[in-house]
Design an enzyme around this catalytic site. Structure first.
Site, PDB file in Angstrom:
ATOM      1  N   GLU A 322       0.998  -1.441  -0.050  1.00  0.00           N
ATOM      2  CA  GLU A 322      -0.564   0.120   0.512  1.00  0.00           C
ATOM      3  C   GLU A 322       0.948   1.604   0.101  1.00  0.00           C
ATOM      4  OE1 GLU A 322      -3.590   2.036   2.851  1.00  0.00           O
ATOM      5  OE2 GLU A 322      -2.123   0.553   4.131  1.00  0.00           O
ATOM      6  N   LYS A 385     -10.220   1.712  -2.849  1.00  0.00           N
ATOM      7  CA  LYS A 385     -10.366   1.203  -1.374  1.00  0.00           C
ATOM      8  C   LYS A 385     -11.686   1.574  -1.167  1.00  0.00           C
ATOM      9  CE  LYS A 385      -8.784   0.579   3.194  1.00  0.00           C
ATOM     10  NZ  LYS A 385      -8.176   1.509   4.214  1.00  0.00           N
ATOM     11  N   CYS A 438      -5.397  -3.091   2.561  1.00  0.00           N
ATOM     12  CA  CYS A 438      -4.688  -2.333   4.461  1.00  0.00           C
ATOM     13  C   CYS A 438      -6.135  -3.467   5.516  1.00  0.00           C
ATOM     14  CB  CYS A 438      -5.167  -1.006   4.791  1.00  0.00           C
ATOM     15  SG  CYS A 438      -4.443  -0.637   6.535  1.00  0.00           S
TER      16      CYS A 438
END
Length: 566
Positions: A322, A385, A438
């Site tokens: 990330e 995301k 994440c």
């Protein structure tokens, strides 16, 4: 309370203790005031010892019996409101101890930019646990409504906790970090049950089994409950052993992965002047990893020094973590050119990076994304995301909270925008993958929904746990990612900036890993996916059935015993 040795507290009856467990239970039940509060907090903190990286499940066999006895000792109050408060207090204190001991490391994120965020450390270390503990408090309130004087009361306790853990997974965007079921899954063999009943079902069974030693102090129905607990442990371990033994690790022919862990300090990522150096470091670590996987062969005459055969024999997927690209790639043509030079024929780069999209009304939206870049240096696909981190990537109630100086950890005005859909990315010549950025990876029911129509070949979890330094946080995040992968029967390819990066097969067995704080690459073959698991097909339906059956049976026993007593 006639049926339990050492529980004759009403009407001035003396506590009759027979054996160590009965004496201990009686003492715990009779505690009052500060000593009761301290023990309840300590019991919750003790349970946290079963979390990674300590991984000591025996601690939960101490914590949950103490919780049962503390609930046994909650006497009648003059009003229903006071009774509910007393019941809630036990669960809340237990939860507060559990979450403080398990999540204290969140405070380290505030120290990355201490000048701006150190003031929020008390909220991270104490405020969030205080909020999460409400779920445990509500669980004990619910359990105490059907609390009897037989050993079967722990069935109601288990069902109540499982229900509230399920709610914790989605209420207010959800935060199912360190769900109780995690305590029962410290190894791949003990993770396999999650493929059948999911994380909430595992929590239900875990609370029941962990609380079972408490019934050693009971007279009524002690043996059936203990027998059931032992059978569940045997089934849990036995199924894990069978599943691992019956399914050796299989690999996808001709596909390799190179997971890059450049180990860049989080504080450096706030320095715009360091962006180019960060980019160069990512490339340098990647190219060093490539050199290690090039086979050395003798030249055609069989004499002289070995030469390197650089012809691609497999397709290699290079995975960066990330925010590995510390800038918007489309705004840096020189970076695009450097990537085109780095990515060799037969290689594809999967990298975490910000992505910008202009709005029709003016301005732009910024997304936390995963980019797929081919060996021509072209971005061939991307995913944004979807499940953002509150206060980390966006600020809830921004207009109100900004007045008080509260901001995102990312320090980006307006924060990130959420993606609109989560779906797999198709790759040329390789299985498709589902990108999870994440903590998106800790929501297995959301992952299962995303993969229902188009099942991917593996999961890519790009993450940056550098916020949390050398604390338990990265270990806990890894365990939750592994459980999600096992629940769905998918291999996990995890790239973490500072660690822990890992490649696992669909049963949670590690193919290779890089330790927290290490620098390097994982060079491994890509594991093949397993058949769809019951959880991937049915999601939480097995859990709902198990939950309903547990509640019905527990309440039925409570009603029967209540009538017999009357």
């Amino acid at each position: 309370m006639r049926g339990r040795v050492g529980t004759a507290i009403s009407h001035g009856d003396r506590v009759v203790a027979r054996g160590f467990v009965e004496r201990l239970a009686g003492r715990v039940m009779l505690l009052e005031g500060a000593r009761r509060i301290v023990l309840t907090l300590a019991a919750g903190a003790c349970a946290a010892l079963a979390l990674p990286p300590v991984d000591f499940p025996a601690a939960a066999f101490v914590a949950f019996p103490l919780l049962v006895w503390l609930l046994d000792g909650v006497g009648a109050r003059p009003t229903l409101t006071r009774t509910l408060i007393a019941d809630f207090a036990v669960g809340w204190l237990f939860g507060f101890g559990y979450f403080v001991a398990g999540l204290w490391w969140l405070g380290s994120a505030m120290l990355v930019n201490a000048a701006a965020f150190a003031v929020f450390i008390p909220f991270a270390v104490l405020g969030l646990p205080a909020i999460l503990a409400i779920y445990f408090g509500l669980a004990t309130v619910l359990a105490r409504r059907f609390w009897g004087d037989t050993a079967f009361r722990i069935l109601i306790l288990a069902a109540s906790f499982a229900l509230l853990e399920y709610l914790r997974s989605f209420v207010l965007t959800g935060f199912p970090w360190n769900e109780i079921g995690v305590l029962a899954a410290p190894t791949p063999m003990l993770m396999q049950s999650v493929s059948l009943i999911g994380p909430h079902g595992l929590s239900l069974l875990a609370v029941f089994v962990f609380a079972a030693p408490a019934v050693l102090a009971d007279r009524r129905h002690r043996m059936p409950v203990l027998t059931l607990a032992v059978l569940l442990v045997i089934a849990h371990v036995g199924y894990g052993y069978y599943r691992l033994a019956a399914h050796p690790t299989m690999f996808v022919d001709g596909i390799a992965v190179s997971v890059v862990q450049a180990n860049i300090a989080q504080s450096d990522k706030f320095d715009e002047a360091a962006a180019q150096a960060i980019f160069a470091r990512q490339i340098a670590v990647t190219e060093k990893g490539r050199e290690s996987r090039r086979p050395a062969v003798e030249n055609e005459r069989g004499a002289g020094a070995a030469i390197l055969d650089t012809r691609p024999r497999t397709k290699t997927l290079i995975v960066w973590p990330e925010s590995s690209l510390p800038f918007v790639l489309t705004e840096r043509p020189e970076a695009v050119a450097r990537l085109a030079e780095m990515i060799q024929p037969g290689e594809t780069l999967i990298a975490g990076a910000p992505r910008v999209e202009p709005m029709a009304s003016g301005g732009e939206r910024v997304y936390n994304s995963v980019l797929v870049i081919d060996d021509n240096g072209e971005i061939v696909d991307a995913r944004d995301k979807v499940h953002l981190v509150p206060f980390g990537e966006y600020l809830p109630f921004e207009r109100y909270l900004a007045r008080y100086g509260i901001m995102n950890l990312t320090e980006m005005p307006g924060g990130f925008s959420a993606g609109t859909e989560r779906r797999p990315i198709a790759l040329d010549g390789a299985p498709s993958f589902l990108p999870l950025i994440c903590y998106e990876v800790i929501f297995p029911s959301e992952i299962a929904a995303s993969a229902a129509a188009d099942r991917p070949g593996f999961i890519v979890n790009d993450t940056n746990d550098g916020w949390f330094g050398m604390t338990p946080g990265p270990y806990q995040h890894l365990r939750l990612a592994e459980l999600s992968a096992v629940a769905l029967g998918l291999p996990l390819v995890r790239a973490a900036n500072t660690g822990i990066s890992v490649v696992t097969d669909p049963y949670g067995r590690e193919i290779d890993a890089l330790a927290l704080g290490a620098t390097g690459t994982i060079e491994a073959r890509l594991p093949a996916a397993a058949e769809p698991t019951p959880y991937s097909r049915l999601r939480n339906l097995p859990f709902f059935g198990l939950l309903a059956a547990t509640f019905v049976f527990g309440v039925s026993v409570w009603l029967y015993v209540s009538r017999q007593t009357d």
